[in-house]
Design a protein around this motif. Sequence first.
Motif, PDB file in Angstrom:
ATOM      1  N   ALA A 180     110.339  34.361  23.362  1.00  0.00           N
ATOM      2  CA  ALA A 180     109.740  35.678  23.602  1.00  0.00           C
ATOM      3  C   ALA A 180     110.584  36.514  24.555  1.00  0.00           C
ATOM      4  O   ALA A 180     110.419  37.733  24.628  1.00  0.00           O
ATOM      5  N   GLN A 227     104.588  30.759  21.619  1.00  0.00           N
ATOM      6  CA  GLN A 227     105.577  31.843  21.585  1.00  0.00           C
ATOM      7  C   GLN A 227     106.839  31.408  22.312  1.00  0.00           C
ATOM      8  O   GLN A 227     107.936  31.776  21.922  1.00  0.00           O
ATOM      9  N   PRO A 247     107.691  38.586  20.393  1.00  0.00           N
ATOM     10  CA  PRO A 247     106.890  37.518  19.796  1.00  0.00           C
ATOM     11  C   PRO A 247     105.763  38.060  18.935  1.00  0.00           C
ATOM     12  O   PRO A 247     105.271  39.162  19.146  1.00  0.00           O
TER      13      PRO A 247
END
Length: 140
Positions: A74, A70, A79
Amino acid sequence: MKINQSRGFTLIEILIVVVILSILAITVVPQFLEEPGKARVARAKSDIQSLKTALSMYKLDNYQYPSTSQGLQALVSKPSGQPLAKNWKPGGYIENMIKDPWGNEYQFLNPGNHGAIDIYSLGADGQPGGEDQNTDVGNW
């Protein structure tokens, strides 16, 4: 009656000044050339601290850091994938993703060791390791 006499510099005086300035330039300029490298390293450290703070806010909301896959993205957009970001803050944790002072992406690793995350820059050369400006800068 006084006569104003203008006295200019002689060629010898000008040459002496030029020589003195040259000597100063030779000794001082190299020191200033190293400063931009130090400033970039300091900026990278500051950026990494800001990213770490944003990741701490992310963890407070979502109970864990984003995964390595991610990544730092993020912090900007919600995400997908695991772990779920159930309480992701609308608008994100930073306005936009920043690059390191050398124009590269900051790196992020979350090995899953409950709180042990790595945020780092690969330095001027963009390669792991290195010395001086090429050294990696991280939150270690």
